[in-house]
Motif scaffolding. Structure first.
Motif, mmCIF file in Angstrom:
data_model
loop_
_atom_site.group_PDB
_atom_site.id
_atom_site.type_symbol
_atom_site.label_atom_id
_atom_site.label_comp_id
_atom_site.label_asym_id
_atom_site.label_seq_id
_atom_site.Cartn_x
_atom_site.Cartn_y
_atom_site.Cartn_z
ATOM 1 N N TRP A 276 14.705 -10.826 29.120
ATOM 2 C CA TRP A 276 15.656 -10.074 28.552
ATOM 3 C C TRP A 276 14.850 -8.867 27.898
ATOM 4 O O TRP A 276 13.712 -9.155 27.717
ATOM 5 C CB TRP A 276 16.327 -11.001 27.525
ATOM 6 N N PHE A 277 15.542 -7.765 27.635
ATOM 7 C CA PHE A 277 14.915 -6.588 27.552
ATOM 8 C C PHE A 277 15.565 -5.812 26.425
ATOM 9 O O PHE A 277 16.809 -5.735 26.328
ATOM 10 C CB PHE A 277 14.659 -5.743 28.774
ATOM 11 N N CYS A 278 14.913 -5.132 25.471
ATOM 12 C CA CYS A 278 15.491 -4.425 24.406
ATOM 13 C C CYS A 278 16.187 -3.130 24.904
ATOM 14 O O CYS A 278 17.040 -2.608 24.239
ATOM 15 C CB CYS A 278 14.414 -4.213 23.058
ATOM 16 N N GLY A 279 15.376 -2.705 26.033
ATOM 17 C CA GLY A 279 16.106 -1.265 26.261
ATOM 18 C C GLY A 279 15.767 -1.262 27.994
ATOM 19 O O GLY A 279 14.755 -1.849 28.393
ATOM 20 N N SER A 280 16.162 -0.009 28.325
ATOM 21 C CA SER A 280 15.905 0.280 29.686
ATOM 22 C C SER A 280 14.211 0.633 30.117
ATOM 23 O O SER A 280 13.850 0.285 31.354
ATOM 24 C CB SER A 280 16.733 1.374 30.333
ATOM 25 N N GLY A 281 13.952 1.094 29.276
ATOM 26 C CA GLY A 281 12.243 1.490 29.413
ATOM 27 C C GLY A 281 11.476 0.313 29.587
ATOM 28 O O GLY A 281 10.863 0.040 30.510
#
Length: 295
Positions: A276-281
């Motif tokens: 899981w990721f906080c943003g696309s970067g």
């Protein structure tokens, strides 16, 4: 709210759907959101509106979902650099931000507990009159039980009690009460086609023993019992990183932020495991070289 979000909020309240209203109250450049920007965060993590870029949005989502449990408001400060805690606010360090700082006020909107009253007796009518002033919502039984019923009170004085009690127990309604004398209540319970542990969940005679005599006093005693047995909000704190207490959260393997594990959050499956990721970067960095982040 803006007209569109205001209409959406009204729609959600009519549907008795919980949500969190998020409003940007301060912004230190550079930020994509400005003071006054607002959004609604639904219970599934979906965000309608705009309170910042993907990284700030991920932090707002995680904190908002935790507030649906605690029921408390929160001033959330999202910063690109670590800061000392501030009284009255939760400061979350998000290293993925572009350099600006946001302060977002989060306010949960949670439907009032729903009390379903079965019957058209003086006690039933008194219950429906009292639920509102005590912060509950009341509804007369119309043949089926709402899925979000917090309590079911059967006050028919002997008419068709067993089917409703059976349905309420099967639906695992938190409070099930039967208005009856102790002797008649025991007779009704003995006729129910459920296990002994489920029969024991029925409150009969319904209500706390306060020496009630009038229908209004009996209704008050029943509502007092409902309040005394309702589940307590955890009031759990919310935090950031690996130590977060947010249920169903994961840690972004790239930046270390807490991310709500809901479909609305960015995620990627790699070798049978979901990340899981906080943003696309962060997602792009992981996808380019997973071995750099998978321990």
């Amino acid at each position: 709210m803006t007209p569109d979000l205001s209409a959406r909020g009204s729609e959600l309240r009519r549907a008795r759907a919980a949500y969190v209203h998020a409003r940007v109250v301060a912004a230190e450049k550079p930020t994509s959101a400005k003071p006054g920007a607002e959004a609604i965060v639904l219970a599934d993590g979906t965000i309608e509106g705009f309170v910042g870029g993907a990284c700030a949005e991920s932090t707002v989502r995680a904190q908002a979902l935790a507030l649906l449990d605690s029921g408390e408001t929160l001033l959330l400060r999202i910063t690109p650099e670590p800061e000392a805690p501030r009284p009255g606010a939760l400061t979350v360090h998000n290293p993925c931000l572009s350099g600006g700082t946001l302060e977002v006020f989060l306010e949960p909107v949670i439907p009032a507990p729903l009390v379903v009253v079965v019957g058209d007796t003086p006690i039933a009518r008194a219950l429906l009159d009292l639920v509102g002033p005590l912060g509950h919502a009341g509804a007369s039984y119309a043949g089926t039980l709402p899925s979000d019923a917090a309590a079911v009170v059967v006050a028919t004085h002997g008419r068709d009690e067993e089917p409703v009690l059976h349905d309420a127990l099967q639906a695992e309604v938190p409070y099930v009460g039967l208005v009856a004398s102790r002797k008649r209540g025991e007779a009704v319970l003995s006729s129910l086609d459920v296990c002994a542990s489920m029969k024991a969940q029925v409150h009969t005679p319904a209500g706390l023993d306060i020496g009630a005599r009038t229908p209004q006093e009996v209704a008050l005693s029943i509502l007092a019992e409902i309040i005394s047995t309702r589940p307590r909000q955890s009031g759990r704190p919310v935090g950031e990183g690996a130590g977060s207490s947010i249920e169903e959260s994961a840690v972004d393997p790239v930046c270390g932020m807490s991310v709500a594990m809901v479909d609305a959050s960015l995620h990627l499956d790699h070798e049978g495991h979901r990340y899981w990721f906080c943003g696309s970067g962060c997602l792009r960095a992981f996808a380019a070289d997973p071995s750099a982040y998978v321990s």
